[in-house]
Design a protein around this motif. Structure first.
Motif, PDB file in Angstrom:
ATOM      1  N   TRP A  45      33.470 -26.356  36.048  1.00 14.43           N
ATOM      2  CA  TRP A  45      34.219 -25.926  37.093  1.00 14.43           C
ATOM      3  C   TRP A  45      35.747 -25.962  36.693  1.00 14.43           C
ATOM      4  O   TRP A  45      36.686 -25.004  36.790  1.00 14.43           O
ATOM      5  N   LEU A  46      36.050 -27.038  36.490  1.00 12.71           N
ATOM      6  CA  LEU A  46      37.475 -27.575  36.486  1.00 12.71           C
ATOM      7  C   LEU A  46      37.992 -26.958  35.084  1.00 12.71           C
ATOM      8  O   LEU A  46      39.344 -26.527  35.357  1.00 12.71           O
ATOM      9  N   LEU A  47      37.663 -26.806  33.936  1.00 14.59           N
ATOM     10  CA  LEU A  47      37.944 -26.312  32.780  1.00 14.59           C
ATOM     11  C   LEU A  47      38.176 -24.845  32.974  1.00 14.59           C
ATOM     12  O   LEU A  47      39.346 -24.192  32.693  1.00 14.59           O
ATOM     13  N   LYS A  48      37.283 -24.025  33.992  1.00 14.43           N
ATOM     14  CA  LYS A  48      37.402 -22.619  34.298  1.00 14.43           C
ATOM     15  C   LYS A  48      38.900 -22.679  35.190  1.00 14.43           C
ATOM     16  O   LYS A  48      39.334 -21.641  35.107  1.00 14.43           O
ATOM     17  N   ARG A  49      39.024 -23.321  36.228  1.00 15.91           N
ATOM     18  CA  ARG A  49      40.029 -23.240  36.846  1.00 15.91           C
ATOM     19  C   ARG A  49      41.312 -23.525  36.132  1.00 15.91           C
ATOM     20  O   ARG A  49      42.413 -22.936  36.223  1.00 15.91           O
ATOM     21  N   ILE A  50      41.273 -24.694  35.121  1.00 12.96           N
ATOM     22  CA  ILE A  50      42.418 -24.518  34.253  1.00 12.96           C
ATOM     23  C   ILE A  50      42.879 -23.245  33.442  1.00 12.96           C
ATOM     24  O   ILE A  50      44.078 -22.804  33.371  1.00 12.96           O
ATOM     25  N   GLU A  51      41.737 -22.609  32.948  1.00 15.11           N
ATOM     26  CA  GLU A  51      41.919 -21.302  32.447  1.00 15.11           C
ATOM     27  C   GLU A  51      42.570 -20.173  32.905  1.00 15.11           C
ATOM     28  O   GLU A  51      43.313 -19.399  32.686  1.00 15.11           O
ATOM     29  N   ARG A  53      44.371 -20.750  35.781  1.00 10.81           N
ATOM     30  CA  ARG A  53      45.796 -21.103  35.847  1.00 10.81           C
ATOM     31  C   ARG A  53      46.645 -20.572  34.658  1.00 10.81           C
ATOM     32  O   ARG A  53      47.699 -19.853  34.950  1.00 10.81           O
ATOM     33  N   ASN A  54      45.976 -20.862  33.600  1.00 10.41           N
ATOM     34  CA  ASN A  54      46.878 -20.739  32.442  1.00 10.41           C
ATOM     35  C   ASN A  54      46.964 -19.047  31.997  1.00 10.41           C
ATOM     36  O   ASN A  54      48.054 -18.722  31.964  1.00 10.41           O
ATOM     37  N   GLN A  55      46.013 -18.187  32.380  1.00  9.35           N
ATOM     38  CA  GLN A  55      46.163 -16.950  32.358  1.00  9.35           C
ATOM     39  C   GLN A  55      47.106 -16.423  33.366  1.00  9.35           C
ATOM     40  O   GLN A  55      47.799 -15.552  32.867  1.00  9.35           O
ATOM     41  N   GLN A  56      47.011 -16.845  34.553  1.00  6.09           N
ATOM     42  CA  GLN A  56      48.133 -16.528  35.758  1.00  6.09           C
ATOM     43  C   GLN A  56      49.510 -16.837  35.020  1.00  6.09           C
ATOM     44  O   GLN A  56      50.390 -15.758  35.320  1.00  6.09           O
ATOM     45  N   HIS A  57      49.568 -17.843  34.531  1.00 10.42           N
ATOM     46  CA  HIS A  57      50.767 -18.377  34.015  1.00 10.42           C
ATOM     47  C   HIS A  57      51.405 -17.668  33.083  1.00 10.42           C
ATOM     48  O   HIS A  57      52.681 -17.058  32.977  1.00 10.42           O
ATOM     49  N   ASN A  58      50.740 -17.152  32.083  1.00 11.79           N
ATOM     50  CA  ASN A  58      50.994 -16.113  30.892  1.00 11.79           C
ATOM     51  C   ASN A  58      51.259 -14.775  31.511  1.00 11.79           C
ATOM     52  O   ASN A  58      52.133 -14.194  30.865  1.00 11.79           O
ATOM     53  N   GLN A  59      50.581 -14.412  32.472  1.00 11.50           N
ATOM     54  CA  GLN A  59      50.852 -12.987  32.807  1.00 11.50           C
ATOM     55  C   GLN A  59      52.137 -12.952  33.558  1.00 11.50           C
ATOM     56  O   GLN A  59      52.825 -12.023  33.385  1.00 11.50           O
TER      57      GLN A  59
END
Length: 63
Positions: A45-51, A53-59
């Motif tokens: 679940w934590l890894l999914k949340r990190i992913e 976050r990273n996708q939103q940051h990249n967008q």
């Protein structure tokens, strides 16, 4: 492990709560008065949340 408060954790697991997260791992009843979670499910679940976050940051960065 998550830095979430006890009430926030139970809120994420409770469909009636405004904190409910359908992706949050389901609790396991250990005894009549205690519950727990599978560590590997929490880690996923934590890894999914990190992913996410990273996708939103990249967008935002690409916009």
């Amino acid at each position: 492990m998550t830095a979430l408060s006890r009430s926030a954790i139970y809120g994420k697991a409770d469909p009636k709560s405004h904190l409910y997260d359908p992706d949050f791992p389901r609790l396991i009843k250990l005894t009549a008065k205690s519950s727990g979670w599978v560590e590997s499910e929490i880690n996923e679940w934590l890894l999914k949340r990190i992913e996410q976050r990273n996708q939103q940051h990249n967008q935002r960065k690409a916009a």
